[in-house]
Design an enzyme around this catalytic site. Sequence first.
Site, short mmCIF file in Angstrom:
data_model
loop_
_atom_site.label_atom_id
_atom_site.label_comp_id
_atom_site.label_asym_id
_atom_site.label_seq_id
_atom_site.Cartn_x
_atom_site.Cartn_y
_atom_site.Cartn_z
N LYS A 1 0.82 -1.21 0.00
CA LYS A 1 0.00 0.00 0.00
C LYS A 1 0.86 1.26 0.00
O LYS A 1 0.40 2.33 -0.39
CB LYS A 1 -0.97 -0.03 1.17
CG LYS A 1 -2.01 -1.14 0.96
CD LYS A 1 -3.18 -1.07 1.90
CE LYS A 1 -4.27 -2.04 1.48
NZ LYS A 1 -3.84 -3.44 1.59
C1 PLP Z 1 -4.52 -4.50 0.92
C2 PLP Z 1 -3.72 -5.76 0.77
C3 PLP Z 1 -4.08 -6.76 -0.19
C4 PLP Z 1 -5.32 -6.65 -1.05
O1 PLP Z 1 -5.27 -5.61 -1.97
P1 PLP Z 1 -6.61 -5.09 -2.67
O2 PLP Z 1 -6.20 -3.90 -3.46
O3 PLP Z 1 -7.56 -4.75 -1.56
O4 PLP Z 1 -7.10 -6.21 -3.50
C5 PLP Z 1 -3.25 -7.85 -0.31
N1 PLP Z 1 -2.16 -8.01 0.48
C6 PLP Z 1 -1.80 -7.11 1.40
C7 PLP Z 1 -0.58 -7.35 2.23
C8 PLP Z 1 -2.55 -5.94 1.57
O5 PLP Z 1 -2.19 -5.04 2.51
#
Ligand code: PLP
Length: 469
Positions: A110
């Site tokens: 993120k």
């Molecule tokens: C947020 C997240 C996901 C999922 O991503 P999306 O965009 O919600 O599909 C997968 N793995 C980790 C470690 C995350 O923080």
Amino acid sequence: MQYISTRGGIPAISFTQAVMMGLAEDGGLLLPRTIPRIDAETYSSWQDLSYTELAFEIMSRFIDDIPASDLRELINRSYASFDCEDVVPLIHQGPLHIMELFHGPTFAFKDIALQFLGNLFEYLLERDQGVMNILGATSGDTGSAAIYGVRGKERINIFILHPHQRVSPIQEKQMTTVTDDNVFNIAISGTFDDGQAIVKSIFNDIDFKNRFNLGAINSINWARILAQVVYYVHSCLHVRRHESDKSLDFAVPTGNFGDIFAGFIAKRMLPGGTIHKLILATNSNDILTRFVNKGDYSLSQVTPTSSPSMDIQAASNFERYLYYLLDQEPDRTREAMDQFAQTGQLDLSDSLDQIKRDFVAGTATEEDVIQTISDFYQQQGYVLDPHTAVGVFVGQANKKEGVPMICLATAHPAKFGDTVHTAIGREPELPKALRDLADLDSRCELMAADRGLIQDFISNHARHGLQPI
Ligand SMILES: *Cc1c(COP(=O)(O)O)cnc(C)c1O
């Protein structure tokens, strides 16, 4: 580039207006009016660009209201905080390529979007002489990435609610050791859902929202998707250097459909056949797998798993894909979303052919995750985090001979040490920045899960100033 709402209820707006609006004012999600196409010649000419140069080439096709030199500077600053020059290194492990998306300050993917969004907010608020108060609830990962995205920024305060003693000790430390004046961590005595419900109801208080210019940082902001398109293209170019012009597959662990939707945009942008399939991987919260395999998009209970960032039912970005599935007709999109809001269910089985042109999907159980981490460690000497393992498991099950596969590694394994320990008999080594957290001071308010109290707290600590126009 103009931006429109999936529900058609607002006039077209610019990129920077779309960033500031977040959720479209008619309840829909914002999308570029068209997806720019990259021809084969242009694509080839990108072969030797650095990550940030490529980011500029891609983003500037979606942004026409920020001067080029400013956009370059924003991009460079956002990725200078990553601990490796490549930003998202590709690691070759047997027949798979692992794309490590966790080299940012909080060790999860993120950061790629939120480092950029934080700088973008700061830039736009400075330009328009405004201020913003960001409010969000987190179950762990998003909160720390959002806090690191805006810490120390002049015109932004951030308030993040997390459920007291229900996030992992590392996640708690990551959030609460950021003691910049503009960061307010609130541990509520309650669950993540309690926090989420409070945040939603505060956003629904339109007077309050406007008075403090509340901003959201969840995955519906278009700028987050845009930042994520870049690494799909970057990794395609990288594989192309080594394996010539083959079509390739991506395995994507999915929760809110944000990351994989960025892959969908990349697939549409690039010359036909560059991306073959997007392999959508869910944990036992499998609404999206049911959607791809049967056209059945229907809610069930959220089950806690070892990949908590994917413990999601209604996926907040799903509506963006639905809009394309329904032939870019806002009326049909709005009707479908209204029906889903009322019944918790959509039957899209008529569109299965189209869905399957873009996606393949599968689910990993808790046992599959442990087994995958263990096998991968024994065979490749490489430690996967549980989210990445969901993607690798489903990716391996759908691997086509001769089609290169890139698996998105979304978190550093040390963030989920317990599960990794179960799988390989030891904890992964903590990166230094995470080890050092133990010695840092922390700051956090403990509060009851009470909307009134939290709203008072925000009123007392909000950044005041003019609203951006
Ligand atoms: C947020 C997240 C996901 C999922 O991503 P999306 O965009 O919600 O599909 C997968 N793995 C980790 C470690 C995350 O923080």
